[in-house]
Write a protein that holds these residues in place. Structure first.
Motif, PDB file in Angstrom:
ATOM      1  N   UNK A 144       0.836  -1.201   0.000  1.00  0.00           N
ATOM      2  CA  UNK A 144       0.000   0.000   0.000  1.00  0.00           C
ATOM      3  C   UNK A 144       0.870   1.250   0.000  1.00  0.00           C
ATOM      4  N   UNK A 145       1.927   1.259   0.821  1.00  0.00           N
ATOM      5  CA  UNK A 145       2.816   2.423   0.902  1.00  0.00           C
ATOM      6  C   UNK A 145       3.503   2.690  -0.434  1.00  0.00           C
ATOM      7  N   UNK A 146       4.028   1.631  -1.065  1.00  0.00           N
ATOM      8  CA  UNK A 146       4.725   1.825  -2.331  1.00  0.00           C
ATOM      9  C   UNK A 146       3.756   2.137  -3.474  1.00  0.00           C
ATOM     10  N   UNK A 147       2.556   1.578  -3.418  1.00  0.00           N
ATOM     11  CA  UNK A 147       1.552   1.909  -4.434  1.00  0.00           C
ATOM     12  C   UNK A 147       1.162   3.380  -4.331  1.00  0.00           C
ATOM     13  N   UNK A 148       0.983   3.866  -3.104  1.00  0.00           N
ATOM     14  CA  UNK A 148       0.694   5.280  -2.911  1.00  0.00           C
ATOM     15  C   UNK A 148       1.846   6.146  -3.420  1.00  0.00           C
ATOM     16  N   UNK A 149       3.082   5.698  -3.199  1.00  0.00           N
ATOM     17  CA  UNK A 149       4.248   6.447  -3.678  1.00  0.00           C
ATOM     18  C   UNK A 149       4.272   6.490  -5.201  1.00  0.00           C
ATOM     19  N   UNK A 150       3.896   5.379  -5.845  1.00  0.00           N
ATOM     20  CA  UNK A 150       3.832   5.334  -7.313  1.00  0.00           C
ATOM     21  C   UNK A 150       2.850   6.383  -7.821  1.00  0.00           C
ATOM     22  N   UNK A 151       1.655   6.383  -7.264  1.00  0.00           N
ATOM     23  CA  UNK A 151       0.617   7.289  -7.769  1.00  0.00           C
ATOM     24  C   UNK A 151       0.892   8.745  -7.390  1.00  0.00           C
ATOM     25  N   UNK A 152       1.537   8.955  -6.233  1.00  0.00           N
ATOM     26  CA  UNK A 152       1.924  10.329  -5.895  1.00  0.00           C
ATOM     27  C   UNK A 152       2.970  10.851  -6.870  1.00  0.00           C
ATOM     28  N   UNK A 153       3.924   9.986  -7.203  1.00  0.00           N
ATOM     29  CA  UNK A 153       4.951  10.398  -8.166  1.00  0.00           C
ATOM     30  C   UNK A 153       4.325  10.684  -9.525  1.00  0.00           C
ATOM     31  N   UNK A 193      -2.254  -9.673 -13.037  1.00  0.00           N
ATOM     32  CA  UNK A 193      -1.558  -8.762 -13.933  1.00  0.00           C
ATOM     33  C   UNK A 193      -1.389  -7.438 -13.208  1.00  0.00           C
ATOM     34  N   UNK A 194      -0.311  -6.740 -13.474  1.00  0.00           N
ATOM     35  CA  UNK A 194      -0.123  -5.418 -12.889  1.00  0.00           C
ATOM     36  C   UNK A 194       0.053  -4.412 -14.017  1.00  0.00           C
ATOM     37  N   UNK A 195      -0.903  -3.509 -14.135  1.00  0.00           N
ATOM     38  CA  UNK A 195      -0.903  -2.548 -15.240  1.00  0.00           C
ATOM     39  C   UNK A 195      -0.134  -1.275 -14.913  1.00  0.00           C
ATOM     40  N   UNK A 196       0.437  -1.193 -13.703  1.00  0.00           N
ATOM     41  CA  UNK A 196       1.205  -0.004 -13.358  1.00  0.00           C
ATOM     42  C   UNK A 196       2.386   0.202 -14.310  1.00  0.00           C
TER      43      UNK A 196
END
Length: 230
Positions: A144-153, A193-196
């Motif tokens: 969750x922390x790293x996913x939030x960091x991805x979307x914040x970036x 699958x991860x679409x990030x």
């Protein structure tokens, strides 16, 4: 300061004083002018000025020191918004949160395609890999922390400070939604699958529509649903 002339004297007086704090004209720790001075500058009554000051005290932006005066407290717009958000968003508004995120991040994607540089894309891909690693370790808090960091970036890549401020203000309900969406998948040990990564690659390629398509899949959780249904 120009005198206020309007039917909404109380609200405009409050707004005038609020802007002096939010803009930094009245700095943290500064003593503001007394009520008589503000009445003269704004062209309003003392009771109107006092009412505006009381509203700002209630918000935590001013502090009255009896026998001395009124002072500006430390103020962060981001912190103020974060405190206000729980009163705006309730847990049952999950779909509203998803739609808000998509509106916010879709704009970020469009600007990122236009303005990105290789360093920013490399960091976005790095954040994907660390979040993906946490997912495969079944480490929910880290994911969750790293996913939030991805979307914040991703939002930061828009180079729009207001857009990023809005993301930061809503990060708590957004992270709660991600946690709710992913926790069941981690517990079931279904691979997905991860679409990030596809979002990052599409931004690098300048393909707005591909990036937006994969953003929609990520935010709606349809990638998880599709894989789980196989």
């Amino acid at each position: 300061m120009d005198a206020i002339k309007s039917d909404s004297i109380a609200d405009l007086t409050y707004s005038a004083l609020y802007q002096k704090i939010a803009s930094g004209e009245w700095a943290e720790g500064a003593k503001i002018p007394n009520e008589f001075v503000l009445c003269e500058e704004l062209g309003v009554s003392r009771i109107t000025v006092r009412s505006a000051i009381q509203r700002l005290v209630a918000l935590g932006m001013l502090k009255v020191q009896r026998g001395d005066g009124t002072y500006v407290k430390w103020f962060s717009l981001q912190e103020y918004l974060q405190q206000a958000v729980p009163f705006i968003i309730q847990s049952e508004n999950r779909q509203d949160i998803i739609e808000f995120r998509e509106a916010l991040e879709s704009k970020a994607v469009r600007k990122a395609v236009e303005l990105h540089n290789d360093k920013e894309i490399d960091e976005l891909i790095h954040l994907f890999h660390v979040s993906n690693g946490a997912f495969h370790r079944r480490d929910l808090p880290s994911y969750v922390a790293f996913d939030m960091a991805f979307h914040r970036h991703l939002c930061a890549m828009s180079h729009n400070k207001i857009l990023l401020t809005m993301w930061d203000a809503f990060v708590k309900p957004l992270s709660d939604t991600v946690r709710e969406n992913v926790s069941g998948v981690l517990a079931s040990e279904i691979d997905v699958e991860d679409n990030h990564l596809l979002i990052a690659n599409a931004i690098r390629a300048g393909d707005v529509e591909e990036a937006l398509k994969n953003l929609h899949i990520v935010l709606e959780g349809t990638a998880i649903a599709r894989t789980a249904g196989r």
